[in-house]
Design a protein around this motif. Sequence first.
Motif, PDB file in Angstrom:
ATOM      1  N   ASN A 126      -3.650  -4.110  -7.558  1.00 38.59           N
ATOM      2  CA  ASN A 126      -3.990  -3.407  -8.801  1.00 38.59           C
ATOM      3  C   ASN A 126      -2.887  -3.289  -9.838  1.00 38.59           C
ATOM      4  O   ASN A 126      -3.175  -3.020 -10.998  1.00 38.59           O
ATOM      5  N   SER A 127      -1.642  -3.440  -9.433  1.00 43.20           N
ATOM      6  CA  SER A 127      -0.598  -3.198 -10.422  1.00 43.20           C
ATOM      7  C   SER A 127      -0.057  -4.495 -11.026  1.00 43.20           C
ATOM      8  O   SER A 127       0.793  -5.174 -10.443  1.00 43.20           O
ATOM      9  N   GLY A 186       0.872  -1.176   0.000  1.00 46.21           N
ATOM     10  CA  GLY A 186       0.000   0.000   0.000  1.00 46.21           C
ATOM     11  C   GLY A 186       0.900   1.214   0.000  1.00 46.21           C
ATOM     12  O   GLY A 186       1.983   1.194  -0.596  1.00 46.21           O
ATOM     13  N   ASN A 187       0.483   2.289   0.669  1.00 43.29           N
ATOM     14  CA  ASN A 187       1.410   3.409   0.827  1.00 43.29           C
ATOM     15  C   ASN A 187       2.578   2.979   1.702  1.00 43.29           C
ATOM     16  O   ASN A 187       3.729   3.236   1.393  1.00 43.29           O
ATOM     17  N   GLY A 188       2.246   2.297   2.800  1.00 39.78           N
ATOM     18  CA  GLY A 188       3.269   1.578   3.543  1.00 39.78           C
ATOM     19  C   GLY A 188       3.339   0.193   2.920  1.00 39.78           C
ATOM     20  O   GLY A 188       2.380  -0.250   2.292  1.00 39.78           O
ATOM     21  N   ALA A 244      -3.177  -5.376  -1.041  1.00 43.51           N
ATOM     22  CA  ALA A 244      -3.247  -3.913  -0.807  1.00 43.51           C
ATOM     23  C   ALA A 244      -3.184  -3.150  -2.143  1.00 43.51           C
ATOM     24  O   ALA A 244      -2.997  -3.766  -3.197  1.00 43.51           O
ATOM     25  N   GLY A 245      -3.354  -1.831  -2.063  1.00 41.88           N
ATOM     26  CA  GLY A 245      -3.542  -0.987  -3.253  1.00 41.88           C
ATOM     27  C   GLY A 245      -2.670  -1.343  -4.457  1.00 41.88           C
ATOM     28  O   GLY A 245      -3.177  -1.592  -5.549  1.00 41.88           O
ATOM     29  N   VAL A 246      -1.373  -1.413  -4.252  1.00 42.51           N
ATOM     30  CA  VAL A 246      -0.461  -1.703  -5.377  1.00 42.51           C
ATOM     31  C   VAL A 246      -0.494  -3.198  -5.703  1.00 42.51           C
ATOM     32  O   VAL A 246      -0.614  -3.595  -6.869  1.00 42.51           O
ATOM     33  N   THR A 274       3.585   4.313 -12.700  1.00 47.06           N
ATOM     34  CA  THR A 274       3.426   3.265 -13.714  1.00 47.06           C
ATOM     35  C   THR A 274       3.119   3.890 -15.074  1.00 47.06           C
ATOM     36  O   THR A 274       3.715   3.511 -16.091  1.00 47.06           O
ATOM     37  N   ASN A 333       4.427   9.710  -4.960  1.00 45.67           N
ATOM     38  CA  ASN A 333       4.270   8.445  -4.230  1.00 45.67           C
ATOM     39  C   ASN A 333       3.066   7.634  -4.701  1.00 45.67           C
ATOM     40  O   ASN A 333       2.748   6.615  -4.112  1.00 45.67           O
ATOM     41  N   ASP A 334       2.418   8.084  -5.755  1.00 43.03           N
ATOM     42  CA  ASP A 334       1.276   7.322  -6.277  1.00 43.03           C
ATOM     43  C   ASP A 334       1.773   6.392  -7.379  1.00 43.03           C
ATOM     44  O   ASP A 334       2.220   6.831  -8.431  1.00 43.03           O
ATOM     45  N   LEU A 335       1.674   5.092  -7.100  1.00 44.50           N
ATOM     46  CA  LEU A 335       2.185   4.097  -8.045  1.00 44.50           C
ATOM     47  C   LEU A 335       1.465   4.140  -9.393  1.00 44.50           C
ATOM     48  O   LEU A 335       2.021   3.745 -10.415  1.00 44.50           O
ATOM     49  N   ARG A 336       0.219   4.624  -9.398  1.00 46.65           N
ATOM     50  CA  ARG A 336      -0.509   4.732 -10.677  1.00 46.65           C
ATOM     51  C   ARG A 336       0.198   5.706 -11.604  1.00 46.65           C
ATOM     52  O   ARG A 336       0.456   5.401 -12.768  1.00 46.65           O
ATOM     53  N   ARG A 356      -8.453  -7.732 -14.071  1.00 49.34           N
ATOM     54  CA  ARG A 356      -8.694  -6.814 -12.953  1.00 49.34           C
ATOM     55  C   ARG A 356     -10.071  -7.064 -12.376  1.00 49.34           C
ATOM     56  O   ARG A 356     -11.068  -6.942 -13.078  1.00 49.34           O
TER      57      ARG A 356
HETATM   58  P1  ADP Z   1      -2.840   2.483   2.458  1.00 51.31           P
HETATM   59  O1  ADP Z   1      -1.505   1.947   2.804  1.00 51.31           O
HETATM   60  O2  ADP Z   1      -2.940   3.966   2.628  1.00 51.31           O
HETATM   61  O3  ADP Z   1      -4.019   1.704   3.041  1.00 51.31           O
HETATM   62  P2  ADP Z   1      -3.647   1.350  -0.123  1.00 51.31           P
HETATM   63  O4  ADP Z   1      -3.522  -0.079   0.238  1.00 51.31           O
HETATM   64  O5  ADP Z   1      -4.977   1.889  -0.430  1.00 51.31           O
HETATM   65  O6  ADP Z   1      -2.911   2.304   0.898  1.00 51.31           O
HETATM   66  O7  ADP Z   1      -2.707   1.581  -1.406  1.00 51.31           O
HETATM   67  C1  ADP Z   1      -2.464   2.849  -1.922  1.00 51.31           C
HETATM   68  C2  ADP Z   1      -1.528   2.718  -3.102  1.00 51.31           C
HETATM   69  O8  ADP Z   1      -2.121   1.884  -4.082  1.00 51.31           O
HETATM   70  C3  ADP Z   1      -1.215   4.051  -3.777  1.00 51.31           C
HETATM   71  O9  ADP Z   1       0.185   4.194  -3.952  1.00 51.31           O
HETATM   72  C4  ADP Z   1      -1.880   3.890  -5.119  1.00 51.31           C
HETATM   73  O10 ADP Z   1      -1.189   4.561  -6.102  1.00 51.31           O
HETATM   74  C5  ADP Z   1      -1.789   2.399  -5.345  1.00 51.31           C
HETATM   75  N1  ADP Z   1      -2.689   1.948  -6.411  1.00 51.31           N
HETATM   76  C6  ADP Z   1      -4.036   1.944  -6.433  1.00 51.31           C
HETATM   77  N2  ADP Z   1      -4.482   1.528  -7.652  1.00 51.31           N
HETATM   78  C7  ADP Z   1      -3.372   1.274  -8.416  1.00 51.31           C
HETATM   79  C8  ADP Z   1      -3.143   0.824  -9.752  1.00 51.31           C
HETATM   80  N3  ADP Z   1      -4.138   0.559 -10.571  1.00 51.31           N
HETATM   81  N4  ADP Z   1      -1.860   0.687 -10.168  1.00 51.31           N
HETATM   82  C9  ADP Z   1      -0.844   0.971  -9.352  1.00 51.31           C
HETATM   83  N5  ADP Z   1      -0.992   1.377  -8.093  1.00 51.31           N
HETATM   84  C10 ADP Z   1      -2.237   1.543  -7.622  1.00 51.31           C
END
Ligand code: ADP
Length: 396
Positions: free
Chosen positions: A333-334, A209-211, A328-330, A286, A280-283, A360
């Motif tokens: 989704n990545s 995620g962010n962490g 988690a987020g990355v 990428t 810091n946004d992986l989107r 996805r």
């Molecule tokens: P937190 O640690 O705040 O709970 P998340 O688990 O929600 O964070 O993850 C947040 C991260 O996920 C961000 O860096 C965001 O860019 C990344 N993220 C979300 N969707 C995508 C995607 N489609 N591709 C790459 N990274 C993504």
Amino acid sequence: MKTLVINTGSSSIKFALFQMPRGTELASGLVEQIGEEKGAISLKKDGEKFSEQLQIQNHQVGLALVGSWLMDPKYALIDAPNEVKAVGHRVVHGGEAFQKTTVINSEVKEKIKELFGLAPLHNPPNYEGIEVSEKVFSEAIHVAVFDTAFHQTLPAKAYRYALPNYLYDQYGVRVYGFHGTSHRYVARVSAEHLSINPDKANLITVHLGNGASMTAVKNGKSVDTTLGMTPLTGLVMGSRVGDLDPGVIFYLEEERGYSIEKVKAMLNKQSGMKGLAGDNDLRTITNRAEAGDEQAKLALDIYCYRIKKYIGAYMAVIGPLDGIVFTAGVGENSALVRKLVCEEMSHLGIVIDDVKNEVRNDQIRDINSNKSSVNVLVTPTNEELEIAIQTYQLLK
Ligand code: ADP
């Protein structure tokens, strides 16, 4: 039994209401920008989102607002606060004092307070969330679910630093690990998905995620993890540095005149992907990498290389591996990150299927090819549900 989950940050409160034991999420929401001129509350129910902007002076006001939104007849969630029978609180640092989920009483609150020094950004707001919720939901039983608890099974050889012994004995300087609720949840549901007894599963869970952190799970237990005494080490994170030679800190201080405050802020807030790629946004990173941006490509390479190294290390630690789990987020989704991490690992039995990897959705899914001897999974995490489950199981 209606169980409320509360995750209080310094200026936000995440909440979710579950019907237990079914684990059905009745609603979830977020109170944001507490203490600022303009705050906001939002609530999601049955896929519909409701929100309102208003000033929220403090956590007390924020939690009272959560209570009144949950009771608003238009959402038909609860009629009175006493319908919430249990409140599960996320508490980031449980130190060595808390090895499992615990019913909160005054002694527990004192201990959580004593741990402020180990998690100065997280434990104080978590504590405040408990104090305020006890007033708003005064008839509920309040339970603390610790991020560090899952990692209390680490053996001493994994949790001790090679520092003078007294630092551990007197000050508790050791690896605690974090994101334990997420690692525990995805390990269990991934094992069930693979039809393996969760208590026998050997997995590497990769929470990005962010962490970000990884955990070596052997026979269902955490035996090693990448975050340490604080959530600053291990993997490259959104803005946190991850592994670093501590000598860099002395060099910056002694030779380059940096103050310790400046170095601390840099390692926490200006490093990681932010430091390497300015974002810091992986989107965004990428997209930039796919458009040929060299800085973004290098940042992604460093990010994925670190994960790959820990996979190798944890395979050595765990023995025969059932699966690698991205979450988690990355992680969820990545596809690009998963591909870069898993490429050129066929000698370790890890081969992903590029078509499956690109799919996805929000379901648990396998992305390994049939040539792979190791399962590779994408498993959506659900820390709120895990807190509700832990809370319910304790009270049951
Ligand atoms: P937190 O640690 O705040 O709970 P998340 O688990 O929600 O964070 O993850 C947040 C991260 O996920 C961000 O860096 C965001 O860019 C990344 N993220 C979300 N969707 C995508 C995607 N489609 N591709 C790459 N990274 C993504």
